[in-house]
Design an enzyme around this catalytic site. Structure first.
Site, mmCIF file in Angstrom:
data_model
loop_
_atom_site.group_PDB
_atom_site.id
_atom_site.type_symbol
_atom_site.label_atom_id
_atom_site.label_comp_id
_atom_site.label_asym_id
_atom_site.label_seq_id
_atom_site.Cartn_x
_atom_site.Cartn_y
_atom_site.Cartn_z
ATOM 1 N N HIS A 55 60.257 15.559 -40.723
ATOM 2 C CA HIS A 55 60.889 16.000 -39.488
ATOM 3 C C HIS A 55 62.342 15.564 -39.437
ATOM 4 O O HIS A 55 62.765 14.651 -40.143
ATOM 5 C CB HIS A 55 60.148 15.469 -38.254
ATOM 6 C CG HIS A 55 59.921 13.988 -38.250
ATOM 7 N ND1 HIS A 55 58.699 13.424 -38.515
ATOM 8 C CD2 HIS A 55 60.756 12.953 -38.029
ATOM 9 C CE1 HIS A 55 58.786 12.106 -38.457
ATOM 10 N NE2 HIS A 55 60.030 11.791 -38.162
ATOM 11 N N ARG A 59 69.157 14.176 -30.819
ATOM 12 C CA ARG A 59 69.189 13.896 -29.391
ATOM 13 C C ARG A 59 69.626 15.134 -28.607
ATOM 14 O O ARG A 59 70.526 15.850 -29.038
ATOM 15 C CB ARG A 59 70.130 12.721 -29.120
ATOM 16 C CG ARG A 59 69.756 11.469 -29.917
ATOM 17 C CD ARG A 59 70.837 10.392 -29.859
ATOM 18 N NE ARG A 59 70.484 9.252 -30.712
ATOM 19 C CZ ARG A 59 70.861 9.101 -31.978
ATOM 20 N NH1 ARG A 59 71.625 10.029 -32.550
ATOM 21 N NH2 ARG A 59 70.489 8.048 -32.675
ATOM 22 N N GLU A 106 62.070 16.558 -34.060
ATOM 23 C CA GLU A 106 61.784 15.567 -33.039
ATOM 24 C C GLU A 106 62.973 15.501 -32.099
ATOM 25 O O GLU A 106 64.061 15.052 -32.474
ATOM 26 C CB GLU A 106 61.530 14.186 -33.645
ATOM 27 C CG GLU A 106 61.314 13.116 -32.582
ATOM 28 C CD GLU A 106 61.198 11.717 -33.140
ATOM 29 O OE1 GLU A 106 61.338 10.760 -32.352
ATOM 30 O OE2 GLU A 106 61.009 11.582 -34.360
ATOM 31 N N HIS A 124 74.041 22.981 -39.156
ATOM 32 C CA HIS A 124 73.075 23.761 -38.396
ATOM 33 C C HIS A 124 71.662 23.518 -38.902
ATOM 34 O O HIS A 124 71.455 22.979 -39.985
ATOM 35 C CB HIS A 124 73.396 25.258 -38.468
ATOM 36 C CG HIS A 124 73.353 25.824 -39.860
ATOM 37 N ND1 HIS A 124 74.497 26.101 -40.584
ATOM 38 C CD2 HIS A 124 72.318 26.173 -40.676
ATOM 39 C CE1 HIS A 124 74.164 26.598 -41.769
ATOM 40 N NE2 HIS A 124 72.840 26.644 -41.850
ATOM 41 N N GLU A 172 70.982 28.874 -37.560
ATOM 42 C CA GLU A 172 71.116 30.080 -38.369
ATOM 43 C C GLU A 172 69.773 30.800 -38.391
ATOM 44 O O GLU A 172 68.727 30.181 -38.630
ATOM 45 C CB GLU A 172 71.541 29.744 -39.795
ATOM 46 C CG GLU A 172 71.748 30.994 -40.658
ATOM 47 C CD GLU A 172 72.196 30.679 -42.079
ATOM 48 O OE1 GLU A 172 72.565 31.642 -42.798
ATOM 49 O OE2 GLU A 172 72.174 29.495 -42.465
#
Length: 314
Positions: A55, A59, A106, A124, A172
């Site tokens: 993962h 934030r 996350e 990205h 993207e």
């Protein structure tokens, strides 16, 4: 407590061709593991350790709004969530499949923080979709922002589009047929592409899947990962000609990767002259074994014990 939340808690507290230095054995440790460690070459361990990207941690300023964007407009599922009031933050885990087999994001919301500096280094995330144009229209209809309309990539035929999410991260959209892993890329900008390729190979054990040089637009791409990029999440490294440094901001945090043994992985990192920023071992009071390292540009990676990770998801 969810493993990814624990990994993030640690993140809050820890704040020419150039090959890595060769080695023939791993340095002994001052523990009962030392006898085993000295018999396993780091290169052999990287081949033996069946790693997987787990993962990405970052934030966001509005957890509900961001979750709605990912689920309603990008088609992800909310896999789990958790509120940690004693430490004043909440997590939401989203993706296109179960965390036992698929990559996830996350999201971390820190109480009272509504915005973040995305910085220049993070580029990205990318999702693979069967119909980019339809998804772009759906995002616009849902109040989202499309910054690049659907159409062929410059110099190629693949249809892409770009969207900006509620916190300001870029996404993207890549047109592909059915894939096992739609959450397909994390793009990071680097200052020395060859140095980064060597690090991802020798320290994280990734493969160089392909490169693409685009001299007309003065950039080069390298795709690093643990398997074919059509079915696995990859790290897309971007080198812009002449640019050697990027601001990191405070939004994007890290990527977590599974390992069968954090102690062996730590010795392999040392043998490859990598930097360990959090020594391997269990998280105090929690038990999950992790270690942390940073790449040449300062991007953080947390290696997580695979068995502990799977146990946490039960």
């Amino acid at each position: 407590m969810a493993l990814a939340s624990r990994a993030f808690r640690i993140a809050r507290c820890t704040g020419g061709l150039r090959a890595a230095r060769p080695f023939t054995s791993i340095r002994p440790r001052s523990s009962s593991r030392s006898a085993t460690m000295t018999t396993v070459a780091a290169a052999d361990w990287l081949k033996e350790d069946q790693r997987r990207m787990l993962h990405a941690v970052y934030r966001v300023g509005d957890l509900k709004k961001y979750t709605d964007f990912c689920t309603n407009l990008l088609g992800m599922k909310l896999l789990r969530s958790r509120d940690i009031p004693e430490e004043k933050y909440s997590n939401a885990f989203l993706g296109y499949g179960p965390e036992q087999t698929n990559f996830a994001i996350e999201l971390t919301y820190n109480y009272g923080v509504e915005s973040y500096d995305i910085g220049e280094g993070f580029g990205h995330f990318a999702v693979a979709l069967p119909d980019v144009d339809a998804t772009a229209e759906k995002i616009k209809a849902g109040g989202g922002t499309i910054t690049r309309e659907a159409g062929p990539v410059k110099g190629g035929n693949t249809v892409i589009a770009f969207a900006k999410d509620p916190t300001g991260y870029m996404w993207e959209l890549i047109q592909r047929p059915q894939t096992k892993e739609p959450l397909c890329q994390v793009m990071l900008r680097v200052g020395d592409l060859q140095k980064s390729i060597d690090w991802y190979r020798n320290v994280l054990g990734m493969k160089l899947l392909r490169t693409r040089d685009v001299p007309d637009y003065k950039y080069t791409l390298a795709f690093m990962g643990y398997g074919d990029e059509n079915d696995n999440t990859v790290i897309e490294l971007t080198y812009n000609y002449g640019k050697t440094e990027y601001s990191k901001g405070n939004g994007y945090a890290q990527v977590a990767i599974s390992t069968k043994d954090v102690y062996k992985s730590a010795e392999a990192i040392r043998a490859a002259s990598g930097k360990i920023t959090r020594e391997p071992g269990p998280v105090p009071g929690l038990g999950t074994k992790i270690l942390a390292t940073t790449d040449p540009d300062g991007y953080k990676y947390v290696l997580v014990d695979e068995a502990d990770f799977l146990e946490e998801l039960k």
